[in-house]
Design a protein around this motif. Structure first.
Motif, PDB file in Angstrom:
ATOM      1  N   PHE A 132       0.844  -1.198   0.000  1.00 46.89           N
ATOM      2  CA  PHE A 132       0.000   0.000   0.000  1.00 46.89           C
ATOM      3  C   PHE A 132       0.877   1.246   0.000  1.00 46.89           C
ATOM      4  O   PHE A 132       2.036   1.208   0.394  1.00 46.89           O
ATOM      5  N   ILE A 142      -5.160  -6.715   6.248  1.00 48.06           N
ATOM      6  CA  ILE A 142      -4.862  -5.326   5.868  1.00 48.06           C
ATOM      7  C   ILE A 142      -6.049  -4.407   6.177  1.00 48.06           C
ATOM      8  O   ILE A 142      -5.863  -3.256   6.564  1.00 48.06           O
ATOM      9  N   TYR A 163      -4.900  -0.849  -1.791  1.00 49.28           N
ATOM     10  CA  TYR A 163      -3.814  -1.783  -1.540  1.00 49.28           C
ATOM     11  C   TYR A 163      -3.879  -2.876  -2.601  1.00 49.28           C
ATOM     12  O   TYR A 163      -4.887  -3.019  -3.302  1.00 49.28           O
TER      13      TYR A 163
END
Length: 99
Positions: A7, A68, A82
């Protein structure tokens, strides 16, 4: 097969990111047993990360997404995009790995 998550921070979040860094690091440390590698991505002209890369030891893409999307940086809008990709070692720790 592990997954690589990458990311980059959204624009204008530096001050907020600095405020959240300790909470983010706590999250990473809590998940350390399932992380193969994790670290920041740095601009050429600064020593504060503006993104990150995680290699998560999981066989499930959804588990990587859950990881995430529960990161305090994601939950607080430090980054909104991401990538998640499967990963296989080829060279690791300076050595060719038999795959």
């Amino acid at each position: 097969m592990p997954y690589v998550i990458m990311f980059h921070d959204d624009p204008g979040v530096l001050d907020r990111k600095k405020e959240l860094r300790a909470v983010h690091l706590e999250y990473v440390n809590k998940n350390a047993p399932r992380i193969i590698a994790s670290g920041g991505l740095f601009p050429e002209d600064d020593d504060f990360p503006t993104g990150g890369l995680i290699i998560l030891d999981t066989d499930s893409r959804q588990d990587a997404i859950d990881y995430i999307e529960n990161d305090p940086f994601f939950l607080n809008g430090i980054f909104t995009h991401y990538t998640v990709d499967r990963w296989r070692k080829f060279v690791f720790d300076h050595k060719r790995v038999n795959a």
